[in-house]
Design a protein around this motif. Sequence first.
Motif, PDB file in Angstrom:
ATOM      1  N   ARG A  32      38.431  50.953  88.740  1.00 50.82           N
ATOM      2  CA  ARG A  32      38.766  50.462  89.603  1.00 50.82           C
ATOM      3  C   ARG A  32      40.651  50.670  89.795  1.00 50.82           C
ATOM      4  NH1 ARG A  32      38.566  44.024  88.583  1.00 50.82           N
ATOM      5  NH2 ARG A  32      37.271  44.465  86.596  1.00 50.82           N
ATOM      6  N   TYR A  33      41.069  50.512  88.610  1.00 49.40           N
ATOM      7  CA  TYR A  33      42.576  51.468  88.966  1.00 49.40           C
ATOM      8  C   TYR A  33      42.598  52.570  89.104  1.00 49.40           C
ATOM      9  CZ  TYR A  33      42.833  46.363  87.804  1.00 49.40           C
ATOM     10  OH  TYR A  33      42.828  44.864  88.207  1.00 49.40           O
ATOM     11  N   SER A  34      41.553  53.291  89.153  1.00 45.02           N
ATOM     12  CA  SER A  34      41.687  55.067  88.398  1.00 45.02           C
ATOM     13  C   SER A  34      43.075  55.466  89.726  1.00 45.02           C
ATOM     14  CB  SER A  34      40.688  55.534  89.306  1.00 45.02           C
ATOM     15  OG  SER A  34      40.856  55.841  90.421  1.00 45.02           O
ATOM     16  N   ALA A  35      43.851  55.383  90.521  1.00 41.56           N
ATOM     17  CA  ALA A  35      44.693  56.029  91.091  1.00 41.56           C
ATOM     18  C   ALA A  35      45.958  55.622  90.447  1.00 41.56           C
ATOM     19  CB  ALA A  35      44.880  55.444  92.578  1.00 41.56           C
ATOM     20  N   VAL A  36      45.925  54.193  89.583  1.00 45.59           N
ATOM     21  CA  VAL A  36      47.269  53.515  88.643  1.00 45.59           C
ATOM     22  C   VAL A  36      47.720  55.112  87.763  1.00 45.59           C
ATOM     23  CG1 VAL A  36      48.292  52.089  87.374  1.00 45.59           C
ATOM     24  CG2 VAL A  36      47.018  51.758  88.931  1.00 45.59           C
ATOM     25  N   PRO A  37      49.099  55.384  87.236  1.00 48.93           N
ATOM     26  CA  PRO A  37      49.391  55.871  86.479  1.00 48.93           C
ATOM     27  C   PRO A  37      48.580  56.189  85.040  1.00 48.93           C
ATOM     28  CG  PRO A  37      50.255  56.949  87.679  1.00 48.93           C
ATOM     29  CD  PRO A  37      49.797  55.187  88.133  1.00 48.93           C
ATOM     30  N   GLU A  38      49.003  54.730  84.488  1.00 48.04           N
ATOM     31  CA  GLU A  38      49.427  53.941  83.418  1.00 48.04           C
ATOM     32  C   GLU A  38      47.525  53.554  83.007  1.00 48.04           C
ATOM     33  OE1 GLU A  38      50.903  50.178  80.703  1.00 48.04           O
ATOM     34  OE2 GLU A  38      51.375  50.566  82.631  1.00 48.04           O
ATOM     35  N   ALA A  39      46.769  53.148  84.118  1.00 48.17           N
ATOM     36  CA  ALA A  39      45.399  53.793  83.731  1.00 48.17           C
ATOM     37  C   ALA A  39      45.111  54.165  83.586  1.00 48.17           C
ATOM     38  CB  ALA A  39      44.736  52.880  84.816  1.00 48.17           C
ATOM     39  N   GLN A  40      45.185  56.100  83.560  1.00 48.22           N
ATOM     40  CA  GLN A  40      45.051  57.348  82.854  1.00 48.22           C
ATOM     41  C   GLN A  40      45.198  57.548  81.839  1.00 48.22           C
ATOM     42  OE1 GLN A  40      43.199  59.369  84.185  1.00 48.22           O
ATOM     43  NE2 GLN A  40      43.447  61.081  82.547  1.00 48.22           N
ATOM     44  N   GLN A  41      47.044  57.053  81.765  1.00 48.54           N
ATOM     45  CA  GLN A  41      46.939  57.287  79.780  1.00 48.54           C
ATOM     46  C   GLN A  41      46.142  56.312  79.035  1.00 48.54           C
ATOM     47  OE1 GLN A  41      51.191  55.636  80.470  1.00 48.54           O
ATOM     48  NE2 GLN A  41      52.022  57.903  81.644  1.00 48.54           N
ATOM     49  N   LEU A  42      46.169  55.158  79.411  1.00 46.50           N
ATOM     50  CA  LEU A  42      44.932  54.078  78.904  1.00 46.50           C
ATOM     51  C   LEU A  42      43.900  54.661  77.810  1.00 46.50           C
ATOM     52  CD1 LEU A  42      45.985  50.514  79.917  1.00 46.50           C
ATOM     53  CD2 LEU A  42      46.280  51.858  78.193  1.00 46.50           C
ATOM     54  N   ARG A  43      43.130  55.329  79.122  1.00 44.19           N
ATOM     55  CA  ARG A  43      41.742  55.979  79.710  1.00 44.19           C
ATOM     56  C   ARG A  43      41.545  57.324  78.281  1.00 44.19           C
ATOM     57  NH1 ARG A  43      38.666  60.460  80.878  1.00 44.19           N
ATOM     58  NH2 ARG A  43      40.137  61.070  82.634  1.00 44.19           N
ATOM     59  N   GLU A  44      42.756  57.978  78.031  1.00 43.34           N
ATOM     60  CA  GLU A  44      42.667  58.635  77.506  1.00 43.34           C
ATOM     61  C   GLU A  44      43.492  58.889  75.963  1.00 43.34           C
ATOM     62  OE1 GLU A  44      46.565  61.276  79.126  1.00 43.34           O
ATOM     63  OE2 GLU A  44      45.250  62.434  80.757  1.00 43.34           O
ATOM     64  N   ARG A  45      43.904  57.107  75.842  1.00 40.02           N
ATOM     65  CA  ARG A  45      44.401  56.423  74.449  1.00 40.02           C
ATOM     66  C   ARG A  45      43.461  55.763  73.941  1.00 40.02           C
ATOM     67  NH1 ARG A  45      49.323  52.056  73.546  1.00 40.02           N
ATOM     68  NH2 ARG A  45      49.019  52.139  70.742  1.00 40.02           N
ATOM     69  N   ALA A  46      42.118  55.710  74.746  1.00 36.15           N
ATOM     70  CA  ALA A  46      41.672  55.125  74.832  1.00 36.15           C
ATOM     71  C   ALA A  46      40.148  55.979  73.927  1.00 36.15           C
ATOM     72  CB  ALA A  46      40.379  54.477  75.535  1.00 36.15           C
ATOM     73  N   GLY A  47      40.219  57.130  74.508  1.00 36.08           N
ATOM     74  CA  GLY A  47      39.385  58.495  73.746  1.00 36.08           C
ATOM     75  C   GLY A  47      39.940  59.122  72.740  1.00 36.08           C
ATOM     76  N   HIS A  48      41.174  58.767  72.400  1.00 31.51           N
ATOM     77  CA  HIS A  48      41.454  58.500  71.265  1.00 31.51           C
ATOM     78  C   HIS A  48      41.092  58.459  69.696  1.00 31.51           C
ATOM     79  CE1 HIS A  48      43.328  62.195  72.099  1.00 31.51           C
ATOM     80  NE2 HIS A  48      44.269  61.796  73.604  1.00 31.51           N
ATOM     81  N   ILE A  49      40.728  56.778  70.499  1.00 34.01           N
ATOM     82  CA  ILE A  49      39.874  56.145  69.448  1.00 34.01           C
ATOM     83  C   ILE A  49      38.884  55.575  69.298  1.00 34.01           C
ATOM     84  CG2 ILE A  49      39.662  53.255  68.905  1.00 34.01           C
ATOM     85  CD1 ILE A  49      42.973  52.475  70.972  1.00 34.01           C
ATOM     86  N   THR A  50      38.460  56.457  70.072  1.00 29.58           N
ATOM     87  CA  THR A  50      36.741  56.047  69.832  1.00 29.58           C
ATOM     88  C   THR A  50      36.035  57.066  69.115  1.00 29.58           C
ATOM     89  OG1 THR A  50      36.195  56.930  72.877  1.00 29.58           O
ATOM     90  CG2 THR A  50      35.659  54.521  72.160  1.00 29.58           C
ATOM     91  N   ASP A  51      36.786  58.562  69.690  1.00 29.12           N
ATOM     92  CA  ASP A  51      36.268  60.287  68.928  1.00 29.12           C
ATOM     93  C   ASP A  51      36.239  60.016  67.621  1.00 29.12           C
ATOM     94  OD1 ASP A  51      36.960  61.034  71.437  1.00 29.12           O
ATOM     95  OD2 ASP A  51      38.507  62.043  71.672  1.00 29.12           O
TER      96      ASP A  51
END
Length: 51
Positions: A32-51
């Motif tokens: 629901r926060y896809s337009a918020v830049p910080e949400a995008q940064q968190l998504r990228e960071r979380a992707g590194h944790i799950t890899d």
Amino acid sequence: MATWRDFLGCADGIRSVNVQAALRDMRVRRRRYSAVPEAQQLRERAGHITD
């Protein structure tokens, strides 16, 4: 966002079912926060944790 950022800081390097479940939940809730830049940064960071 700050709480999710703190969680990612603590979760990095931990491999557990609970952490993986929390990351999935976080991804769903952040949509629901896809337009918020910080949400995008968190998504990228979380992707590194799950890899």
